[in-house]
Design an enzyme around this catalytic site. Structure first.
Site, mmCIF file in Angstrom:
data_model
loop_
_atom_site.group_PDB
_atom_site.id
_atom_site.type_symbol
_atom_site.label_atom_id
_atom_site.label_comp_id
_atom_site.label_asym_id
_atom_site.label_seq_id
_atom_site.Cartn_x
_atom_site.Cartn_y
_atom_site.Cartn_z
ATOM 1 C CD GLU A 324 -1.254 -2.146 -0.858
ATOM 2 O OE1 GLU A 324 -1.251 -2.699 0.599
ATOM 3 O OE2 GLU A 324 -0.626 -1.715 -1.032
ATOM 4 C CG ASP A 398 2.914 2.493 -0.205
ATOM 5 O OD1 ASP A 398 3.025 2.790 0.715
ATOM 6 O OD2 ASP A 398 2.876 2.165 -0.954
ATOM 7 C CD GLU A 420 -0.097 4.083 7.902
ATOM 8 O OE1 GLU A 420 -1.022 3.623 8.354
ATOM 9 O OE2 GLU A 420 0.447 3.187 7.100
ATOM 10 C CD GLU A 426 6.614 -1.182 1.090
ATOM 11 O OE1 GLU A 426 6.354 0.013 2.342
ATOM 12 O OE2 GLU A 426 6.154 -0.902 0.238
ATOM 13 C CD1 TRP A 575 -1.838 1.581 -13.089
ATOM 14 C CD2 TRP A 575 -1.934 1.922 -10.461
ATOM 15 N NE1 TRP A 575 -3.375 2.215 -12.714
ATOM 16 C CE2 TRP A 575 -3.021 2.034 -10.928
ATOM 17 C CE3 TRP A 575 -1.015 1.612 -9.657
ATOM 18 C CZ2 TRP A 575 -4.095 2.061 -10.481
ATOM 19 C CZ3 TRP A 575 -2.303 2.071 -8.264
ATOM 20 C CH2 TRP A 575 -3.750 2.608 -8.898
HETATM 21 C C1 GCU Z 1 2.280 -0.495 0.338
HETATM 22 C C2 GCU Z 1 3.547 -1.602 1.022
HETATM 23 C C3 GCU Z 1 2.477 -2.994 1.574
HETATM 24 C C4 GCU Z 1 1.419 -2.466 2.688
HETATM 25 C C5 GCU Z 1 0.509 -1.391 2.203
HETATM 26 C C6 GCU Z 1 -0.340 -0.494 3.337
HETATM 27 O O1 GCU Z 1 1.801 -0.409 -0.535
HETATM 28 O O2 GCU Z 1 4.125 -1.827 0.150
HETATM 29 O O3 GCU Z 1 3.045 -3.559 2.316
HETATM 30 O O4 GCU Z 1 0.430 -3.666 3.216
HETATM 31 O O5 GCU Z 1 1.058 -0.307 1.710
HETATM 32 O O6 GCU Z 1 0.562 0.599 3.720
HETATM 33 O O7 GCU Z 1 -1.054 -0.902 3.538
#
Ligand code: GCU
Length: 737
Positions: A324, A398, A420, A426, A575
């Site tokens: 990300e 996720d 984890e 979320e 996506w």
């Molecule tokens: C998800 C979440 C993010 C977070 C990411 C992660 O995508 O929306 O906010 O940073 O997980 O676990 O790194």
């Protein structure tokens, strides 16, 4: 100069609170009914915890607070010998009375954090034949855990006669991961600002830090990653390390080590140092963060030395790399193992560890996002240093309401994998929806990977027993913030609680954990306990049903991940929802079978075959229905196990999920006499909102899918109560981000 405090003298912040949720499960309400109270008072005439350390001071403070509340009379906790019927706690080093018992072997068998709790009477009693309860452990931390366990016995009204408890954690590292930013915000936090007041630290220590530590220790959590995985490099600056050290000092007596999330390019010069990398640059003076560059290795070693000068028992680093937008070793043409090992070498001389996350995916390259982590990490098995964990989310996408297990579990026998989980909700209704997560975690933990034949459960992967991992760990992404009730929703506290209890002992059932939490937190009325437990137990499945039944996933609104979104959105960065649901005129679902993306091939053969069976119309179909649309694109008219068509089943599940919320609301209303007014009202409001928001899911999703299925919504679905909810429909608050 930092204000020094000791556990014995600091006023305990939660002492002043009413029933507003601040006290969590440590409210210690007077024991009722009277016969229990009388029995407990009779037995606990004196309490002795000899010894001088900060941890033993914490034990005394907790016993004093807990027993004063539970026994409804002032209780003193002495530091000397036990002389009368009562409770004695310590190690053989801190108490000569404990040293006199012939228990060394049994104590040793419980390991460094375990304990024994035993009733002793007659000749064995250290107090002239009067009954005593002894909490004995190898370490003072074991004594602390034993005391919390003992208090829980009282909170849940267990008999104290004949106690023979032997407790030990099954997993070594039991961590909360805080996704807290340095500006006080929390990524995916729904309970206010960060607990950590960086701007006040290190000079001022908020009393909440200690109450946080108490809560964590009470459920066996022994580590906290303080900052967001999407890490700001500044956390490693000298001024922040002072702040981190101040927090570590408060948490230490409670057995909680601190860890930090680090940014892989921290050694770079600030901003603009490298044109090859996204992000802000680092806090160093280098112009590369290449893990094989000697200067980079040296930078991290020196940084580790500096950290350990501040925090001698620092736990280690958590790293989100090449994920990300975060930088990582692949930016320098290096592998994750090369990056992780470079950090591991910096920490190893101090006993620190690296937790390297496997959460990688890339919209530009992945045809099936779910396959990426396995593809990148599985081949690296055996290449990581001894003090590296690979930390894996429970599912391959996720933290969806429900996912099949992550295929890496069982696939890296030579690399300790750390689980984890996400405690913060979320994708599961955030701090608005009542969703008890223990059943989700149990489903994951109990899943059999067949990695080494039958019985190769995920539990056995992460507790190390399957592959003989030399170190074991589990992490939960925390749901706590500065809101008065810590978690935003009173029932979200149960998820914090359940995470800790399961990390300690994954054999505990979700029901038992729920019941403990209810009795300690809300009420000990047996009928009310049963009602609340039942509400909680079905709440996750209900959420799955009204959001993403039958294996649907990631059809939440972009960004804040609250509420349904199915339409194509040209502004979306990653996506679109269609990528995940794949609705078309023929059917619904993502084909990950062997004739599709073949993600099923990442599982061990019996599991692969179980998931793969695409012949959904045949009686031999084996894919569990709960994962059906995760692995298959299924025709609208295919018959489900209920005898309904896919389309009808979808509608039925959606509305069934909503109906469950309506029933939770009704149950809660009936519980009014048993719940204190503030928490009753606050939960009532949340449940009403949950009901109104839950109904939005079938409304939006079925309307959208109907454009493809061209079939009517069946009439026999349970929509009776729902019309009221529809009438009360409200928009999701803007504040949800
Ligand atoms: C998800 C979440 C993010 C977070 C990411 C992660 O995508 O929306 O906010 O940073 O997980 O676990 O790194």
């Amino acid at each position: 100069m930092r204000k020094q405090t000791t556990t014995d003298t600091v006023p305990l912040a939660s002492h002043v609170s009413a029933r507003d949720g601040y006290e969590l499960w440590l409210g210690y309400r007077p024991v009722q009914p009277a016969e229990h109270l009388v029995a407990y008072r009779e037995l606990l005439r004196e309490i002795a915890v000899p010894g001088d350390s900060p941890t033993l001071a914490a034990v005394r403070a907790e016993l004093q607070r807990g027993l004063t509340g539970l026994l409804d009379r002032p209780v003193d906790v002495g530091r000397g010998r036990l002389r009368h019927a009562g409770l004695l706690a310590g190690t053989r080093q801190t108490s000569s009375q404990i040293a006199a018992f012939d228990w060394d072997e049994q104590i040793a068998a419980q390991g460094p954090e375990g304990c024994l709790i035993r009733s002793v009477v007659g000749d064995v009693s250290p107090v002239d034949g009067e009954p005593a309860i002894v909490i004995a452990a190898q370490s003072e931390l074991g004594v602390l855990y034993g005391c919390f366990h003992f208090l829980r016995l009282l909170q849940t009204h267990q008999p104290l006669a004949g106690l023979a408890v032997a407790e030990r954690p099954r997993i070594q590292l039991r961590l909360l991961d805080h996704w807290d930013n340095l500006d006080g915000s929390i990524e995916r936090g729904y309970a206010g600002k960060s607990l950590w007041k960086w701007e006040e630290l290190p000079g001022t220590l908020d009393p909440r830090y200690r109450d946080y530590a108490r809560a964590c220790a009470s459920i066996g959590i022994n580590g906290a990653v303080l900052n967001n995985v999407s890490a700001d490099p500044r956390i490693l600056r000298a001024d922040y390390l002072e702040k981190v050290a101040a927090l570590a000092d408060v948490l230490r007596p409670y057995g909680i080590k601190v860890y930090l999330s680090v940014n892989f390019v921290s050694p770079l010069q600030p901003s603009g140092a490298s044109d090859r990398l996204r992000g802000e640059g680092g806090i160093g003076s280098l112009n590369t963060a290449d893990p094989l560059d000697p200067d980079v290795g040296r930078w991290w070693s020196e940084k580790a030395n500096e950290i350990y000068r501040h925090i001698p028992d620092f736990g280690g680093f958590l790293v989100k790399a090449s994920s990300e937008g975060m930088p990582g070793p692949p930016d320098y043409g290096r592998t994750h193992a090369e990056g992780a090992n470079m950090l591991a070498r910096a920490l190893a001389p101090h006993g620190g560890i690296v937790m390297w996350r496997a959460f990688v995916y890339d919209a530009d390259t992945d045809a099936d996002r779910a396959k990426r982590a396995y593809k990148e990490f599985m081949p690296l098995d055996g290449q990581f240093d001894d003090n590296v964990f690979v930390q894996v989310k429970n599912g391959p996408v996720d933290f969806q309401p429900r996912e099949p297990i992550h295929p890496l579990f069982g696939a890296m026998p030579r690399t300790p994998l750390m689980m984890e989980f996400q405690i913060t909700q979320e994708y599961l209704g955030q701090a608005i929806h009542l969703v008890y997560l223990a059943p989700l975690w149990k489903e994951v933990l109990n899943f059999d990977t067949f990695a080494q034949g039958e019985g190769s459960t995920v539990t056995r992967v992460i507790d190390g027993s399957l592959h003989g991992y030399p170190m074991t760990g589990i992490a939960g992404v925390a749901n706590v913030g500065f809101d008065r009730n810590w978690c935003g929703h009173h029932f979200a506290q149960a998820n914090w609680y359940a995470f800790g209890r399961l990390a300690w002992d994954h054999d505990l059932s979700s029901e038992v954990i729920a019941e403990e939490w209810i009795r300690a937190t809300l009420t000990n009325d047996d009928g009310a306990v049963a009602t609340i437990r039942d509400m909680m137990m079905g709440s996750w499945e209900a959420c799955v049903n009204y959001m993403t039944p039958l294996g649907l996933h990631h059809i939440m609104r972009e960004g804040h991940h609250y509420g349904p979104a199915l339409e194509y959105d040209a502004g979306r960065e990653d996506w679109n929802p269609q990528y995940y649901h794949r609705a078309d005129a023929t059917g619904l679902g993502f084909d990950r079978s062997s004739s599709g993306s073949n993600a099923v091939a990442q599982y061990y053969p019996p599991v692969r075959d179980l998931f793969d069976n695409a012949d959904w119309n045949s009686p031999r179909a084996t894919c569990p229905e709960k994962y059906l649309l995760w692995f298959h694109h299924v025709p609208w008219d295919d018959e489900m196990r209920s005898g309904r068509t896919l389309w009808d089943e979808l509608a039925w599940r959606y509305y069934h999920g909503v109906e469950y919320v309506s029933r939770m609301l009704e149950s809660w209303v009936a519980l009014k006499p048993h719940i204190d007014p503030q928490r009753y009202e606050e939960v009532l409001r949340k449940l009403s909102t949950q009901e109104a928001h839950a109904i939005e899911w079938p409304r939006v999703c079925l309307a959208y899918f109907q454009d493809f299925s061209r079939r009517p919504i069946p009439v026999d679905i349970p929509r009776g109560v729902i019309h009221e909810a529809e009438a009360a429909m409200v928009e999701p608050p803007d504040a949800i981000t």
